[in-house]
Design a protein around this motif. Sequence first.
Motif, short mmCIF file in Angstrom:
data_model
loop_
_atom_site.label_atom_id
_atom_site.label_comp_id
_atom_site.label_asym_id
_atom_site.label_seq_id
_atom_site.Cartn_x
_atom_site.Cartn_y
_atom_site.Cartn_z
N LEU A 191 14.70 6.70 6.41
CA LEU A 191 15.35 8.01 6.44
C LEU A 191 15.66 8.46 7.86
O LEU A 191 16.67 9.12 8.11
N ALA A 192 14.79 8.10 8.79
CA ALA A 192 14.99 8.51 10.18
C ALA A 192 16.27 7.94 10.77
O ALA A 192 16.84 8.52 11.70
N ASP A 193 16.73 6.82 10.23
CA ASP A 193 17.94 6.18 10.75
C ASP A 193 19.22 6.81 10.19
O ASP A 193 20.32 6.51 10.66
N LEU A 194 19.08 7.67 9.18
CA LEU A 194 20.24 8.21 8.50
C LEU A 194 20.74 9.50 9.15
O LEU A 194 19.99 10.23 9.80
N ASP A 220 0.84 -1.19 0.00
CA ASP A 220 0.00 0.00 0.00
C ASP A 220 0.88 1.25 0.00
O ASP A 220 1.88 1.33 0.70
N GLU A 221 0.49 2.22 -0.79
CA GLU A 221 1.34 3.40 -0.99
C GLU A 221 1.66 4.13 0.31
O GLU A 221 2.81 4.49 0.56
N GLU A 222 0.66 4.32 1.16
CA GLU A 222 0.90 5.04 2.41
C GLU A 222 1.83 4.27 3.33
O GLU A 222 2.74 4.83 3.95
N ALA A 223 1.60 2.96 3.42
CA ALA A 223 2.47 2.13 4.25
C ALA A 223 3.89 2.14 3.70
O ALA A 223 4.86 2.17 4.47
N ALA A 224 4.01 2.13 2.38
CA ALA A 224 5.34 2.15 1.77
C ALA A 224 6.05 3.46 2.06
O ALA A 224 7.26 3.49 2.32
N ARG A 225 5.30 4.56 2.02
CA ARG A 225 5.90 5.85 2.33
C ARG A 225 6.39 5.89 3.78
O ARG A 225 7.41 6.49 4.10
N GLN A 226 5.63 5.25 4.65
CA GLN A 226 6.04 5.19 6.05
C GLN A 226 7.34 4.40 6.20
O GLN A 226 8.18 4.73 7.04
N GLN A 227 7.51 3.38 5.38
CA GLN A 227 8.77 2.63 5.40
C GLN A 227 9.93 3.50 4.96
O GLN A 227 11.02 3.43 5.54
N HIS A 275 21.98 13.61 0.81
CA HIS A 275 22.49 12.89 -0.35
C HIS A 275 21.35 12.16 -1.05
O HIS A 275 21.23 12.17 -2.28
N TYR A 276 20.52 11.51 -0.27
CA TYR A 276 19.37 10.78 -0.82
C TYR A 276 18.43 11.74 -1.55
O TYR A 276 17.94 11.43 -2.65
N GLN A 277 18.14 12.90 -0.95
CA GLN A 277 17.23 13.86 -1.57
C GLN A 277 17.77 14.35 -2.91
O GLN A 277 16.99 14.65 -3.83
N GLN A 278 19.08 14.45 -3.04
CA GLN A 278 19.67 14.84 -4.32
C GLN A 278 19.36 13.80 -5.39
O GLN A 278 19.06 14.14 -6.54
N LEU A 279 19.40 12.52 -5.01
CA LEU A 279 19.08 11.45 -5.96
C LEU A 279 17.60 11.46 -6.32
O LEU A 279 17.23 11.18 -7.46
N VAL A 280 16.74 11.78 -5.34
CA VAL A 280 15.31 11.89 -5.63
C VAL A 280 15.08 13.02 -6.63
O VAL A 280 14.26 12.90 -7.55
N GLY A 281 15.83 14.11 -6.49
CA GLY A 281 15.74 15.22 -7.44
C GLY A 281 16.13 14.78 -8.84
O GLY A 281 15.50 15.17 -9.83
#
Length: 269
Positions: free
Chosen positions: A82-85, A70-77, A92-98
């Motif tokens: 991200l919270a562990d980083l 489920d999309e919402e559950a996946a976003r929570q994952q 760095h990750y956000q740059q790749l998302v961009g």
Amino acid sequence: MARTPNYLKAAFLLPANLMGLLTAAASSALTQEPLPALVALGLEGLFLGAASSSKRFQRAVRSRQPGVADEEAARQQVEALLADLAPSQREHYQQLVGLKEKILANYGKLPGGRVLSASSEQKLDTLLTSFLRLISTLNQYRTYLNSADRQALEKEVRSLEAELAQETNARLKDVKEKRLEILRKRLARFEQAGESREVVSHQLASIEDLMRLTHEQSIAIRDPEVVNRQLETLNAEAQATDETVRQMERFLDFTEETSGPLPHGTRVR
């Protein structure tokens, strides 16, 4: 809304945990000695507390829950990963998302762009998911490879070796020899972990290089068939990375199965 898993129950029902309890119970029954069972119960309490509170173990349990796609559950994952980083890792990750968003925008300009972008997004998300999980696993390795922990382990091995040289009680000697064997195996794992950490560092760099190359190529691309070949390359890299994550998680005594790709950034509609 997804039901919160029972992490304590999940930890208790792990095959390795159940096997350990059964072994201890059988040992006590055969020897008529309660000590193995009592020791097992004490260790069980420590294990259940540590495992059920581990963020990595919790992610493993959630990944096996029905509806995890489920999309919402996946976003929570994704948010949990991200919270562990560290802040620099999240940036760095956000740059790749961009880069992902720019690639999809360029693909969208091609004939059949909406369909092409939608199919491409899953491949890019798979690679970004691999990137996140790989960083998370790398952080676990850095913790595992703490030099102070290794020095303490080496000191413990030397101390136990000295005790064994003077031990006269056969029963105690047998127990100490078994413990010493385990400690030596742990030391050997430090060497293996160091090698694996270097492999992961290079794989993370490869993912970033591949994302940047795909973006550069998408700027001037005109043929959708070329896009398909690019996506095959992305898919192959993601599969190789997922296998590395599985191997490293098995090394850290977790058997989390990598689920499907998680959504990153804005979804294509």
